[in-house]
Design an enzyme around this catalytic site. Structure first.
Site, mmCIF file in Angstrom:
data_model
loop_
_atom_site.group_PDB
_atom_site.id
_atom_site.type_symbol
_atom_site.label_atom_id
_atom_site.label_comp_id
_atom_site.label_asym_id
_atom_site.label_seq_id
_atom_site.Cartn_x
_atom_site.Cartn_y
_atom_site.Cartn_z
ATOM 1 C CG ASP A 1 -4.794 4.701 0.214
ATOM 2 O OD1 ASP A 1 -5.248 3.582 -0.033
ATOM 3 O OD2 ASP A 1 -4.839 5.214 1.346
ATOM 4 C CG ASP B 1 -12.632 3.782 20.508
ATOM 5 O OD1 ASP B 1 -13.832 3.572 20.216
ATOM 6 O OD2 ASP B 1 -11.774 2.881 20.512
ATOM 7 C CD GLU C 1 -16.437 -3.116 8.079
ATOM 8 O OE1 GLU C 1 -16.258 -4.135 8.778
ATOM 9 O OE2 GLU C 1 -15.595 -2.699 7.259
ATOM 10 C CG ASN D 1 -8.526 7.449 14.286
ATOM 11 O OD1 ASN D 1 -9.241 7.991 15.130
ATOM 12 N ND2 ASN D 1 -7.256 7.784 14.116
ATOM 13 N N GLY D 2 -9.643 7.473 10.443
ATOM 14 C CA GLY D 2 -9.638 8.336 9.274
ATOM 15 C C GLY D 2 -10.931 8.075 8.529
ATOM 16 N NE ARG E 1 -3.318 2.571 2.696
ATOM 17 C CZ ARG E 1 -3.631 3.222 3.804
ATOM 18 N NH1 ARG E 1 -3.128 2.850 4.960
ATOM 19 N NH2 ARG E 1 -4.457 4.245 3.759
ATOM 20 N N GLY F 1 -14.235 0.622 10.452
ATOM 21 C CA GLY F 1 -14.562 0.320 11.843
ATOM 22 C C GLY F 1 -15.857 0.904 12.355
ATOM 23 C CB ILE F 2 -17.111 4.369 12.731
ATOM 24 C CG1 ILE F 2 -16.049 4.727 13.774
ATOM 25 C CG2 ILE F 2 -18.433 5.059 13.058
ATOM 26 C CD1 ILE F 2 -15.637 6.191 13.777
ATOM 27 N NE ARG G 1 -14.369 0.581 20.079
ATOM 28 C CZ ARG G 1 -13.335 -0.244 19.918
ATOM 29 N NH1 ARG G 1 -13.553 -1.550 19.857
ATOM 30 N NH2 ARG G 1 -12.104 0.215 19.819
#
Length: 346
Positions: A94, A228, A280, A157-158, A37, A277-278, A230
């Site tokens: 990317d 975070d 999903e 987070n990004g 990457r 992450g967020i 959460r």
């Protein structure tokens, strides 16, 4: 286990891959290629590329556009070349997926010379993820990718949004750097461009301090002291005002981009995709992002939205004219698939 640098990491990988008990290959000669990457390919790269000295120099030339990322990407390439001698190395960029954006979407309203001489323009990031989930959506919807219009929300987070028109990137929220666009874990996203000048002149912050503040101390962290999601959601439930404000601002920015990109796509949209992450895992954030969008033909099913799962799934109800999907991203797999495709083509 402490992995202090890329060379140590590749040494560990070599031992794991060739381990007599748990390894999957006899030796490194069984490896056909290594996919890397690389964050910023500038305008030079529009597809995966076999790495040679010319490619390395081009990646180095783009370091000013991604000073936090490209040097590390190069370190990984050099370590791979050292520990897996003779193996083909392939760079997957990317920014490559977004090279299909029309000029009117990637140019900034600056004097032409700054684009022509310094290549200051929108490049976009998370392209590997946006491309991967768009292909998952096409398979799930049983439609050719070339016929699909999508809005993909990579929320980690990004975070970034991509408008995909007929299977290709049409517009995206991140710009010349990953700082522009959505509110992120520690990045500010869109702000008045005069704010850094104010901070320099009146707060007496150095440019380095401003850069650090905007990239590492802002976003959700700047508003709530947490990055975070959460933890922020939990704090909101406890009545924390800053956590509530952070979520409100975060969601409003996403909805703003959804509206803008729906207009940019001419109102023709097959699906909105949540990933990362967020995207999903945070059902509450998905719910807030999609709230009261029935005027756009978007309605979600609360039970479907709350249900967990690792597969591609829809969370819209039967009345919704536009599908709303959760598509788990897998950037590593997409890099491997693109590397394999390039090998087969050569």
């Amino acid at each position: 286990k402490n992995i202090p640098d890329h060379e140590t990491g590749f040494r560990e990988m070599d031992e794991l891959l060739t381990n007599a008990k748990e390894g999957v290959i006899k030796n490194s000669s069984d490896i056909s290629a290594i996919g890397h990457r690389v964050v910023h390919g500038g305008e030079t790269f529009t597809k995966p590329t076999i790495i040679d000295e010319t490619v390395i120099k081009a990646i180095e030339s783009n370091v000013p556009l991604a000073p936090l990322h490209n040097p590390g990407n190069l370190s990984g390439i050099f370590a791979a070349q050292k520990f897996f001698k003779g193996v083909i190395n392939i760079a997957v960029f990317d920014t490559a997926f977004h090279q299909t954006m029309p000029e009117g979407n990637y140019r900034y309203a600056l004097p032409n010379e700054y684009y022509e001489k310094y290549k200051i323009r929108r490049y976009g990031f998370h392209g590997t993820s946006h491309q991967y989930v768009s292909k998952l959506a096409a398979k799930f919807l049983n439609k050719p990718i070339e016929s699909l219009n999508l809005i993909t929300l990579h929320l980690g987070n990004g975070a970034s949004v991509c408008a995909i028109k007929n299977g290709k990137s049409f517009d995206t929220s991140m710009g010349m750097t990953p700082l522009e666009g959505l509110i992120m874990g520690t990045r500010a996203g869109d702000i008045d461009p005069a704010i850094p000048f104010f901070l320099a002149d009146h707060v007496k912050l150095s440019y380095k301090e401003i850069d650090t503040m905007l990239n590492k101390e802002s976003g959700l962290k700047g508003i709530s002291s947490l990055n975070d999601m959460r933890d922020i959601l939990a704090k909101r439930e406890e009545g924390d005002k800053n956590a509530k404000l952070a979520i409100e601002m975060y969601v409003k920015r996403i909805r703003k981009y959804i509206g803008a990109y729906l207009v940019g796509l001419g109102g023709k949209l097959d699906a909105i995709i949540f990933t990362a992450g967020i995207g999903e895992n945070a059902s509450e954030i998905r719910k807030l992002c999609m709230e009261n969008l029935s005027m756009l033909g978007i309605e979600i099913d609360e039970n479907k939205n709350k249900a967990s799962g690792k597969e591609v799934r829809e969370i819209n109800n039967d009345k919704s004219k536009i599908k709303v999907l959760i598509c788990p991203t897998n950037e590593e797999l997409e890099i491997a698939l693109q590397a394999k495709e390039l090998l087969q083509a050569n």
